[in-house]
Design an enzyme around this catalytic site. Structure first.
Site, PDB file in Angstrom:
ATOM      1  N   SER A  55     -17.472 -12.140  30.900  1.00 27.63           N
ATOM      2  CA  SER A  55     -17.840 -13.407  30.257  1.00 27.63           C
ATOM      3  C   SER A  55     -16.971 -13.756  29.056  1.00 27.63           C
ATOM      4  O   SER A  55     -16.982 -14.896  28.609  1.00 27.63           O
ATOM      5  CB  SER A  55     -19.310 -13.382  29.838  1.00 27.63           C
ATOM      6  OG  SER A  55     -19.513 -12.444  28.804  1.00 27.63           O
ATOM      7  N   HIS A  95     -20.307 -12.165  22.687  1.00 32.66           N
ATOM      8  CA  HIS A  95     -19.979 -13.586  22.832  1.00 32.66           C
ATOM      9  C   HIS A  95     -19.490 -14.167  21.521  1.00 32.66           C
ATOM     10  O   HIS A  95     -19.679 -13.586  20.455  1.00 32.66           O
ATOM     11  CB  HIS A  95     -21.179 -14.374  23.340  1.00 32.66           C
ATOM     12  CG  HIS A  95     -21.393 -14.224  24.818  1.00 32.66           C
ATOM     13  ND1 HIS A  95     -22.494 -14.725  25.455  1.00 32.66           N
ATOM     14  CD2 HIS A  95     -20.652 -13.630  25.791  1.00 32.66           C
ATOM     15  CE1 HIS A  95     -22.424 -14.450  26.751  1.00 32.66           C
ATOM     16  NE2 HIS A  95     -21.309 -13.772  26.969  1.00 32.66           N
ATOM     17  N   ASP A 132     -25.499 -19.839  25.354  1.00 31.67           N
ATOM     18  CA  ASP A 132     -26.373 -18.703  25.674  1.00 31.67           C
ATOM     19  C   ASP A 132     -27.856 -18.970  25.469  1.00 31.67           C
ATOM     20  O   ASP A 132     -28.638 -18.023  25.451  1.00 31.67           O
ATOM     21  CB  ASP A 132     -25.990 -17.496  24.813  1.00 31.67           C
ATOM     22  CG  ASP A 132     -24.616 -16.967  25.136  1.00 31.67           C
ATOM     23  OD1 ASP A 132     -24.080 -17.316  26.195  1.00 31.67           O
ATOM     24  OD2 ASP A 132     -24.089 -16.194  24.323  1.00 31.67           O
TER      25      ASP A 132
END
Length: 188
Positions: A55, A95, A132
């Site tokens: 990701s 992230h 997210d």
């Protein structure tokens, strides 16, 4: 099958085997102390993590080893790469911070005491199409307490060892067994 090893084990004697077991326990305890010391120095419960998905490509690839810090006084900014953990989820997520909001302290006493503003964050993986929000399990924003740390450095592909051990538990137990046996049978 292990007849030679059993003979060597008997030949070494109980005291020698006990000494080797003590040396092995010392190595394990030293490793744990180093890990906890790193956690205290970096203010992170997990100062080293492995990227488990794609990701964050092209910034980080699956198997990259990340080094984290979590300084209390430092505010997170848009673009920072963070590792966070949601309550109830056992795997930390790597992230990038997409948005931040500073929330001033509530109450007159908190303001007079000079408490810093709390920070709310929204994150997104570089290789993902959406933010997210669905990963937050009912939360609107990430809070500072969810953050494990900010990425400060990385080693590419070194974490594949961890991924292989988790994907193939038999390999992990076989390696641990062989290492333990070698530690006991070493003749120093």
């Amino acid at each position: 099958m292990f007849t030679e090893e059993i003979k060597a084990f008997r030949r070494l004697g109980f005291r020698h085997v006990l000494l080797q077991a003590l040396n092995f326990a010392t190595v394990i305890a030293s490793g744990l102390m180093i890990w906890k010391g790193l956690g205290i120095i970096t203010n992170s419960e997990s100062p080293i993590v492995v990227v488990l998905s794609g990701s964050m490509e092209p910034a980080f690839y699956r198997g990259d080893l990340l080094f984290l810090t979590n300084p209390v006084s430092e505010q997170y900014k848009t673009g920072d790469i963070t590792v966070y953990k949601i309550p109830g989820a056992d795997i930390p997520i790597v992230h990038r911070v997409l948005e931040t909001h500073d929330v001033p302290p509530k109450g007159r006493k908190a303001k007079e005491a000079g408490e810093p503003a709390s920070q709310l964050m929204l994150t997104k993986g570089d290789n993902n199409y959406v933010d997210d929000l669905e990963l937050y399990q009912g939360l609107q924003w990430l809070e500072r307490k969810h953050i494990v740390g900010k990425v400060r450095g990385f080693l590419p592909y070194v974490g594949y060892v961890t991924i292989a051990m988790n994907d193939f538990p038999q390999l992990k137990y076989a390696l641990l067994g062989v290492l333990g046996l070698l530690a006991l049978l070493q003749r120093e």
